[in-house]
Design a protein around this motif. Structure first.
Motif, short mmCIF file in Angstrom:
data_model
loop_
_atom_site.label_atom_id
_atom_site.label_comp_id
_atom_site.label_asym_id
_atom_site.label_seq_id
_atom_site.Cartn_x
_atom_site.Cartn_y
_atom_site.Cartn_z
N ALA A 195 13.13 -8.93 7.07
CA ALA A 195 12.11 -8.28 6.25
C ALA A 195 12.70 -7.91 4.89
CB ALA A 195 11.58 -7.04 6.96
N ARG A 225 15.25 -9.34 3.43
CA ARG A 225 15.51 -10.57 2.70
C ARG A 225 14.22 -11.12 2.09
NH1 ARG A 225 16.71 -15.31 6.64
NH2 ARG A 225 14.46 -15.25 6.89
N ASN A 226 13.14 -11.06 2.87
CA ASN A 226 11.91 -11.73 2.50
C ASN A 226 11.09 -10.95 1.47
OD1 ASN A 226 9.28 -13.28 4.54
ND2 ASN A 226 9.66 -13.35 2.36
N ASN A 227 11.00 -9.63 1.65
CA ASN A 227 10.11 -8.84 0.80
C ASN A 227 10.51 -7.38 0.88
OD1 ASN A 227 7.98 -7.62 -0.53
ND2 ASN A 227 6.44 -8.98 0.37
N THR A 270 14.09 -6.63 10.94
CA THR A 270 14.16 -5.79 9.73
C THR A 270 15.13 -6.39 8.71
OG1 THR A 270 15.88 -4.35 10.65
CG2 THR A 270 13.60 -3.69 10.99
N PRO A 316 10.11 -4.68 -1.19
CA PRO A 316 9.12 -3.61 -1.42
C PRO A 316 8.19 -3.41 -0.22
CG PRO A 316 9.24 -5.05 -3.32
CD PRO A 316 10.07 -5.69 -2.25
N LEU A 317 7.78 -4.51 0.41
CA LEU A 317 6.90 -4.39 1.56
C LEU A 317 7.64 -3.74 2.73
CD1 LEU A 317 4.18 -4.93 2.90
CD2 LEU A 317 5.00 -7.19 3.54
N ALA A 318 8.88 -4.16 2.96
CA ALA A 318 9.67 -3.56 4.03
C ALA A 318 9.76 -2.06 3.82
CB ALA A 318 11.06 -4.18 4.07
N ASP A 319 10.03 -1.66 2.59
CA ASP A 319 10.09 -0.25 2.24
C ASP A 319 8.80 0.47 2.60
OD1 ASP A 319 12.13 1.27 1.14
OD2 ASP A 319 12.18 0.05 -0.67
N SER A 320 7.69 -0.18 2.26
CA SER A 320 6.40 0.48 2.40
C SER A 320 5.96 0.58 3.86
CB SER A 320 5.33 -0.24 1.58
OG SER A 320 4.79 -1.30 2.32
N VAL A 321 6.58 -0.20 4.77
CA VAL A 321 6.23 -0.04 6.17
C VAL A 321 7.27 0.79 6.92
CG1 VAL A 321 4.82 -2.11 6.32
CG2 VAL A 321 7.25 -2.26 6.89
N GLY A 322 8.01 1.59 6.18
CA GLY A 322 8.86 2.58 6.82
C GLY A 322 10.25 2.12 7.18
N ILE A 323 10.67 0.98 6.61
CA ILE A 323 12.04 0.54 6.88
C ILE A 323 12.94 1.04 5.77
CG2 ILE A 323 13.53 -1.49 6.98
CD1 ILE A 323 11.11 -2.90 8.31
N ASN A 324 14.02 1.72 6.16
CA ASN A 324 14.99 2.18 5.18
C ASN A 324 15.82 0.96 4.77
OD1 ASN A 324 16.98 3.34 3.68
ND2 ASN A 324 17.35 5.03 5.11
N TYR A 359 17.77 0.24 2.30
CA TYR A 359 19.15 0.48 1.88
C TYR A 359 20.06 0.62 3.11
CZ TYR A 359 23.00 3.21 -0.25
OH TYR A 359 24.21 3.68 -0.65
#
Ligand SMILES: Nc1ncnc2c1ncn2[C@@H]1O[C@H](COP(=O)(O)OP(=O)(O)O)[C@@H](O)[C@H]1O
Ligand SMILES: [Mg+2]
Lengths: 334, 287, 253
Positions: A195, A197-199, A192, A201-209, A211
């Motif tokens: 994730a 670091r890499n992207n 995570t 918005p995508l991390a956000d959209s797959v349920g990773i908080n 912040y």
């Protein structure tokens, strides 16, 4: 799913053995001191790498958190608090201030985060030179006691009055930190960080908080910096504002980048190789930062993963070449 | 009252320097989205080049200034070319790190060539005049008027010349500008030249008053960042307004509150404002 | 299952979505079509919390999620893909999928640091589910490769996989076949059908009319941010408003 090939493991074992036996083949007290400092730098740089390399947040306040650990131990041990309590408390203070600073500033992104942390780092440095009652101003704090001996049943006690004792203490903490980072980074949880670091918005959209993820990484990195700083104070017996300065941050940055950003061995390699190399090239002392500034630029352009990343790439190339040339022998090499 | 006016005068003088240094930075950040952490160090190098051309070579103040500003323009072009352009399509953080590399390189370059001792050039206009109880040297007045002239000149350049208009177009919308066939690389080069050149003008104006030292660019560069972020990245009025404001706040804060913590105000304000508004006061653009 | 209720989104003056209401029904494939700039992607961004509506509300199973943050919406079982293929391109294929499953697990800081029994179980479960999804996507052999080594179609499949790995209730696909040739489009269409057969509700934005007519159960048509038609493919195709919107009869989206 995150295992390493055998020969890498053997290499690490050999390095560990060399580190454990170091006091026997480095009798020169001055060089030994430099190596011990490198262990502390390796700890701090590994913490920075967690934030910068793995999570992709360019923190330029790392020296400040190192300084908080150093001043924390200095002030507490001089007030009579035993080192073994002062060290974790100082690291926790660094982590707590990291939390307070991270909470608002991690909402900023990219360049803004770099600048805002740089500003914070400079403020801490200015304060450490001017808050005379607490920090002793520009003179700093002297006469910090060494850690008290640890009693061991049947064996007597482990003492830290010698440089060797401090070296092993620092080495033990480095190994512990690397072990913890290894567990964190090579896991789904560690993914995570990457994730984010890499992207983001995508991390956000797959349920990773994202912040919260950045916050965890930042606070953990600050804790590690505080730990290194605390041991620095006990080892040197003195701290001054340069132990909290932004030049220290830039040094950590150099270790991380030249050694290999986002690799676990990278910052350790950087923190050992660079100071030791500099000692053998004393005549270059004036040109130090000239060389490292230029190297930083060149490495980030041509080898963004530093020395360790470069070696890994070479290793892959060799493996691919061998497989091509001798398809049969491939099994043996794994 | 006299102290107050004197502080205001000093604030305006520092503010005009801040304004032009921030101006150069805001152009580069607007165009490239790269925080050029070495911008303050370009200012520092500009000061040393003035020393070199005016004193060491002996061209005198004015001619030395022209030559050093031109030389810094070339330095800007080189910097863009070898440090930032190769990182154009790499992850952004690589460019930040290259910026730190440039900063370390420039500072230690000055250290190696000119040493850590402070250097001075003779003040070409040391005459003192007094107006309404404020003492001011001609050189200090020159800083203010020189800065205003530069700002006006730059404004005309941005609005009236094709290159200026192109730079603004790229700053506002890089992709859009590329689609209309603008040579973005050339614009980046020119922007860096202007940015480094304006930093050198600021340094040339101020060098006769203050000592040169290799470390003098670091804090100034950070203040320029504070101004640029608060004023809005790529915004020229924001940089000018922010520059004068910061100069005044510091002069009054340093005079009346605490001189030792003078620099803390600016950096603290930045942390505070970004905490409340993570994209800056006028921020639309993100890096 | 998911209900959008008179949602409006304004961008400084421009009204991207205007008073839009529609519903996604459990088990269906719903398509959203409309000309470029009609506001389709904006609708997805509003549902998933990337953008906040200027007014109106969004419900999942009667739960109000208006204004929730993207990761909160995702953990309600709403997954999405982006119009321009969005992947973790510095990582391996399998890593991409494991990240997608993370929110279903308890793989936090302390569990990971101390390798608790729960960590072991969840770590294994994540790996297994990721491999299972790779099988479903037909990417199992590529699990160890880095993303840039994949073909464009494989990348599109992987993007769907990242959204699918956590077994969402609703999958939102933004132009899943954009930029693909006919043959590849057919394969991805087939994949979407299989997703629905597994029991996942699908809502997709598409440009390729032929594909939509064969795939969707229902269609919502947007134009200038407003819903101009809704119904079964055959109804929509013959709707006068739709024909007018697309200027002169032939529906090409
Ligand atoms: N973040 C944004 N800020 C400003 N305008 C936007 C933003 N996102 C979309 N728009 C505008 O909203 C309109 C609808 O865009 P979009 O939803 O992407 O259309 P579609 O996906 O149907 O092609 C367009 O005019 C677009 O320019
Ligand atoms: Mg769209």
């Amino acid at each position: 799913m995150f295992t390493k090939p055998i020969h890498t493991k053997l290499l690490y074992l050999a390095i560990l053995a060399a580190a454990l036996l170091l006091p026997w083949y480095v009798p020169d007290a001055y060089i030994f001191q430099i190596v011990t400092m490198s262990v502390l730098y390796a700890i701090a740089a590994s913490g920075m790498n967690l934030i910068l390399g793995f999570t992709g947040q360019v923190t330029l306040a790392h020296g400040a958190f190192f300084g908080m650990g150093a001043y924390g131990v200095a002030i507490m041990t001089k007030a009579g608090i035993v080192f073994w309590l002062a060290l974790p408390v100082s690291a926790l203070i660094a982590a707590f201030i990291g939390l307070l600073i991270g909470l608002p500033t991690l909402r900023t992104r990219g360049a803004y985060f770099a600048i805002v942390t740089l500003c914070f780092g400079v403020i801490v440095w200015i304060v450490s030179g001017n808050w005379i009652e607490l920090t002793g101003g520009h003179n700093g704090i002297f006469g910090i006691p060494r850690p008290s001996p640890i009693p061991v049943p049947f064996f007597g006690q482990i003492e830290f009055f010698t440089q060797t004792g401090m070296y092993y203490l620092a080495l033990a903490v480095l190994l512990l930190v690397l072990f913890a980072l290894y567990r964190l980074v090579y896991s789904v949880f560690g993914l995570t960080f990457m994730a984010v670091r890499n992207n983001e918005p995508l991390a956000d959209s797959v349920g990773i908080n994202t912040y919260a993820t950045k916050l965890v990484s930042f606070v953990a990195g600050c804790f590690i910096a505080g730990l290194a700083g605390g041991m620095y104070a006990a080892m040197m017996g003195a701290v001054s504002p340069s132990a909290a300065g932004y030049m220290l941050t830039f040094n950590f940055l150099i270790f991380v980048i030249l050694g290999g950003m986002a690799t676990l061995p990278g910052p350790v390699v950087g923190a050992f190789a660079i100071p030791v190399l500099m000692e053998f090239m004393q005549f270059l002392d004036d040109y130090r930062m000239l060389i490292f500034g230029a190297l930083l630029i060149m490495v980030i352009i041509y080898f963004p993963m530093g020395l360790v990343g470069g070696l890994r790439r070479l290793n892959q190339k060799v493996a691919a070449w061998r497989q091509q040339k001798f398809p049969e022998s491939d099994h043996a090499s794994r | 009252m006299d102290l107050f006016l004197q502080q205001v005068f000093n604030g305006i003088m520092f503010g005009s320097t801040y304004a032009i240094v921030a101006l150069g930075l805001t152009l580069v950040m607007g165009i490239l989205n790269i925080p050029n952490f070495a911008h303050g160090h370009l200012y520092m190098l500009g000061g040393y080049l003035l020393f070199f051309f005016a004193s060491t070579i002996g061209l005198g103040y004015w001619l030395g200034m022209i030559v050093s500003v031109a030389a810094m323009g070339v330095v800007g072009v080189i910097m863009e070319r070898i440090v930032y352009r190769p990182l154009n399509d790499q992850p952004h953080i690589n460019a930040f790190i290259a910026a730190v590399g440039s900063l370390l390189f420039l500072e230690s370059f000055a250290l190696v060539v000119w040493g850590s001792q402070g250097l001075r050039i003779p003040n070409p206009h040391p005459q003192i005049i007094e107006i309404m109880g404020i003492t001011m040297s001609i050189q200090r007045l020159l800083v203010i008027f020189g800065a205003i002239a530069l700002i006006l000149g730059l404004h005309l350049f941005m609005k009236k010349t094709i290159l200026g208009i192109t730079i603004e177009a790229v700053a506002q919308n890089r992709e859009g500008a590329m689609l209309t066939g603008i040579n973005v690389n050339r614009v980046s080069s020119m922007t860096f030249a202007i940015s480094a050149g304006t930093a050198a003008v600021a340094a040339s104006l101020l060098t006769p008053i203050f000592m040169l030292s290799p470390s003098m660019g670091a804090i100034l560069g950070m203040k320029a960042f504070v101004i640029v972020i608060l004023g809005g990245m790529g915004s020229i009025p924001g940089a000018i307004f922010g520059g004068f404001l910061l100069g005044l706040i510091e002069a009054l804060g340093g005079g009346y509150i605490s001189a030792a913590y003078k620099d803390v105000f600016a950096f603290g304000a930045l942390i505070l404002i970004l905490s409340i508004k993570p994209t800056g006061l006028f921020g639309q653009k993100e890096v | 299952m998911l209900r959008v209720e008179s949602v409006t989104k304004r961008f400084q003056g421009l009204v991207a979505v205007q008073d839009l209401s529609f519903e996604i029904i459990k088990g269906e494939i719903l398509a959203i079509i409309g000309p470029n700039g009609a506001g389709k992607s904006t609708v997805f961004n509003l549902i998933t919390g990337t953008l906040k509506p200027t007014s109106g509300q969004i419900f999942i199973n009667e739960l109000d999620i208006t204004g929730a943050r993207p990761h909160q919406v995702a953990s309600k079982g709403i997954s999405r893909t982006f119009q321009t293929t969005s992947l973790f391109d510095q990582l391996r294929v399998i890593d991409n999928l494991m990240i997608g499953y993370k929110w279903r697990t308890n793989l936090g800081f302390w569990n990971t640091l101390f390798h608790t029994p729960r960590w072991k179980a969840h770590q294994a479960e994540t790996y297994q589910r990721a491999m299972e999804t790779l099988d479903f996507l037909g990417l199992a052999e590529k699990h160890d490769q880095f993303v840039p080594a994949l073909s464009q179609e494989e990348q599109k499949r992987l993007a769907i996989g990242i959204a699918l790995v956590s077994k969402p209730h609703i999958l939102l696909l933004d132009e899943p076949t954009g930029g693909l040739i006919q043959e590849e489009t057919d394969r991805v269409t087939d994949l979407i059908r299989r997703v629905r057969e597994q029991g996942t509700t699908v809502c997709l934005i598409e440009h390729k009319m032929q594909m939509i007519m064969g795939l969707a159960d229902r269609i919502v048509v947007l134009n200038y941010g407003k819903k101009i038609s809704e119904g079964a493919p055959a109804e929509v195709k013959s709707d006068q408003a739709v024909i007018e919107a697309y200027l002169g009869g032939e529906v090409h989206a």
